[in-house]
Design an enzyme around this catalytic site. Sequence first.
Site, PDB file in Angstrom:
ATOM      1  N   HIS A  38      25.374  -7.663  28.645  1.00 17.93           N
ATOM      2  CA  HIS A  38      24.661  -8.936  28.695  1.00 17.93           C
ATOM      3  C   HIS A  38      25.076  -9.837  27.538  1.00 17.93           C
ATOM      4  O   HIS A  38      24.822  -9.531  26.370  1.00 17.93           O
ATOM      5  CB  HIS A  38      23.152  -8.688  28.619  1.00 17.93           C
ATOM      6  CG  HIS A  38      22.333  -9.880  29.007  1.00 17.93           C
ATOM      7  ND1 HIS A  38      21.961 -10.136  30.307  1.00 17.93           N
ATOM      8  CD2 HIS A  38      21.837 -10.900  28.271  1.00 17.93           C
ATOM      9  CE1 HIS A  38      21.236 -11.244  30.354  1.00 17.93           C
ATOM     10  NE2 HIS A  38      21.164 -11.734  29.123  1.00 17.93           N
ATOM     11  N   ASP A  40      25.050 -14.150  26.648  1.00 15.71           N
ATOM     12  CA  ASP A  40      24.557 -15.449  27.107  1.00 15.71           C
ATOM     13  C   ASP A  40      25.438 -16.618  26.687  1.00 15.71           C
ATOM     14  O   ASP A  40      24.959 -17.752  26.614  1.00 15.71           O
ATOM     15  CB  ASP A  40      23.140 -15.677  26.573  1.00 15.71           C
ATOM     16  CG  ASP A  40      22.084 -15.009  27.442  1.00 15.71           C
ATOM     17  OD1 ASP A  40      21.950 -15.416  28.608  1.00 15.71           O
ATOM     18  OD2 ASP A  40      21.413 -14.084  26.966  1.00 15.71           O
ATOM     19  N   GLU A 143      20.587 -13.576  35.777  1.00 16.26           N
ATOM     20  CA  GLU A 143      19.405 -13.157  35.017  1.00 16.26           C
ATOM     21  C   GLU A 143      18.160 -13.884  35.504  1.00 16.26           C
ATOM     22  O   GLU A 143      17.866 -14.989  35.078  1.00 16.26           O
ATOM     23  CB  GLU A 143      19.611 -13.407  33.518  1.00 16.26           C
ATOM     24  CG  GLU A 143      18.479 -12.826  32.695  1.00 16.26           C
ATOM     25  CD  GLU A 143      18.645 -13.041  31.204  1.00 16.26           C
ATOM     26  OE1 GLU A 143      17.972 -12.332  30.421  1.00 16.26           O
ATOM     27  OE2 GLU A 143      19.440 -13.920  30.801  1.00 16.26           O
ATOM     28  N   HIS A 170      12.745 -12.756  35.164  1.00 18.30           N
ATOM     29  CA  HIS A 170      12.933 -13.089  33.755  1.00 18.30           C
ATOM     30  C   HIS A 170      11.539 -13.044  33.140  1.00 18.30           C
ATOM     31  O   HIS A 170      10.821 -12.049  33.324  1.00 18.30           O
ATOM     32  CB  HIS A 170      13.644 -14.430  33.566  1.00 18.30           C
ATOM     33  CG  HIS A 170      14.129 -14.616  32.159  1.00 18.30           C
ATOM     34  ND1 HIS A 170      13.562 -15.525  31.293  1.00 18.30           N
ATOM     35  CD2 HIS A 170      15.076 -13.968  31.456  1.00 18.30           C
ATOM     36  CE1 HIS A 170      14.162 -15.432  30.113  1.00 18.30           C
ATOM     37  NE2 HIS A 170      15.092 -14.502  30.179  1.00 18.30           N
ATOM     38  N   HIS A 216      13.427  -7.045  31.618  1.00 16.55           N
ATOM     39  CA  HIS A 216      12.462  -8.133  31.842  1.00 16.55           C
ATOM     40  C   HIS A 216      11.379  -7.817  32.878  1.00 16.55           C
ATOM     41  O   HIS A 216      10.474  -8.630  33.043  1.00 16.55           O
ATOM     42  CB  HIS A 216      13.149  -9.445  32.247  1.00 16.55           C
ATOM     43  CG  HIS A 216      13.833 -10.158  31.131  1.00 16.55           C
ATOM     44  ND1 HIS A 216      13.169 -10.967  30.226  1.00 16.55           N
ATOM     45  CD2 HIS A 216      15.136 -10.176  30.759  1.00 16.55           C
ATOM     46  CE1 HIS A 216      14.031 -11.452  29.353  1.00 16.55           C
ATOM     47  NE2 HIS A 216      15.238 -10.990  29.650  1.00 16.55           N
ATOM     48  N   HIS A 237      19.912  -5.069  29.118  1.00 17.08           N
ATOM     49  CA  HIS A 237      19.699  -5.382  27.702  1.00 17.08           C
ATOM     50  C   HIS A 237      18.257  -5.050  27.304  1.00 17.08           C
ATOM     51  O   HIS A 237      17.418  -5.918  27.169  1.00 17.08           O
ATOM     52  CB  HIS A 237      20.079  -6.828  27.375  1.00 17.08           C
ATOM     53  CG  HIS A 237      19.369  -7.890  28.162  1.00 17.08           C
ATOM     54  ND1 HIS A 237      19.325  -7.916  29.535  1.00 17.08           N
ATOM     55  CD2 HIS A 237      18.671  -8.996  27.761  1.00 17.08           C
ATOM     56  CE1 HIS A 237      18.641  -8.965  29.945  1.00 17.08           C
ATOM     57  NE2 HIS A 237      18.222  -9.646  28.884  1.00 17.08           N
ATOM     58  N   ASP A 306      23.046  -8.735  24.032  1.00 17.84           N
ATOM     59  CA  ASP A 306      22.263  -9.968  24.158  1.00 17.84           C
ATOM     60  C   ASP A 306      22.757 -11.054  23.205  1.00 17.84           C
ATOM     61  O   ASP A 306      21.994 -11.945  22.803  1.00 17.84           O
ATOM     62  CB  ASP A 306      20.771  -9.705  23.932  1.00 17.84           C
ATOM     63  CG  ASP A 306      19.870 -10.639  24.730  1.00 17.84           C
ATOM     64  OD1 ASP A 306      20.402 -11.551  25.392  1.00 17.84           O
ATOM     65  OD2 ASP A 306      18.641 -10.476  24.678  1.00 17.84           O
TER      66      ASP A 306
END
Length: 412
Positions: A38, A40, A143, A170, A216, A237, A306
């Site tokens: 993961h 971003d 995600e 999420h 999540h 993650h 992350d």
Amino acid sequence: MAMSIIWWFWSLLAICASDTFREKAEEIMKTTPVIDGHNDLPWQLLKLFNNRLNVSKANLNTLTETHTNIPKLKAGFVGGQFWSAYLPCDTQNKDAVKRILEQMDVIHRMCQRYPETFLCVTSSSGIRQAFGEGKVASLIGVEGGHLIDSSLGVLRALYHLGMRYLTLTHNCNTPWADNWMVDKGDDEAESEGLSVFGKRVLKEMNRLGVMIDLSHVSVATMKDALEYSEAPVIFSHSSAYSLCDHRRNVPDDVLQLVKSKRSLVMVNFYSYFVSCSKDATLSQVADHLDYIKKVAGAEAVGLGGDYDGVTELPAGLEDVSKYPDLIAELLRRNWTETEVRGVLSENLLRVFSEVELASNNMQVPEEEPIQLDELGGSCRTDYGYSQAPSIHLQIGALLAFLVPLLFSLNLL
């Protein structure tokens, strides 16, 4: 004087040993690079540049505002990356599908703009091909289940565009799955895990060969997914709840299910998930890896840093170049070379391969849509729903309401 010499000797020995572990880590990583679950960076490209990759400041060879750029990826021996295609929950019932298409597009354009570095792939064999070519295998993880807008058709379309995992929620419930904030008490449980439609989503993901990501989600959703999925699942993650009791982490009873399902927890580096404070260390991240190995087995451990999605990172893991230091720490803790190679890549490749093997595109796709009354938002049309109100149904419903009312008023 003698004490000074002894202190100097042991310090030198420690430094030499540290160098040896680091050298060993790099030697292993040359043939088994990191697959991170993961990252971003695409979210940062949206925030910083509105996805305009051609502007000079967005050059990934020189970009300095992020945890990730091309030189850092090379220094970190990153050979595979699930790039996160993410939009926040405020897109739900609005423009979620449009925005997720844009984020998937920017990942594809990263591969097109930097073909010497990135190779967009969609399979476990594609990852191995990228390894052989010395490139970063670039995959898409979507995600947030809100980004499929409760549509099996959208799910399939995103698969065809390259999505190879979907995080079921999420930081908000979808109409078919509960998120982790239910466990925290900030959200009300709506599906008590997965709804009937949520289980259809899982079945279709299994059919397609899309990995089910449980980072999540609520504990009830974790357990439902681990029970109903026909293939292993991932936490892309997340870390260990017993070491940091943050609700985003994975509790021990779920880790036991992870073990029995041959699934994977890719440890998150966010300080608040590592130490439950803004300050954390590389050693504490290694503690999470140790703990998951102890409870779920070495084959259940992976890495999901992350990076570029969090603000606080442990000392020693400040950006994607630092992975060799973490691997050196595992070697220092007597992880075997086989176990280390598992954490780096082989565990994820095994799970991905098993998901691919469990898929069966010859099966009839799931077609039963979510019930119209389960959807939120006021801007929806109702085309195709057999029970969607027509003008005749609306008039009938109005008469059914008015007749008893008129009788009660003695007007009929």
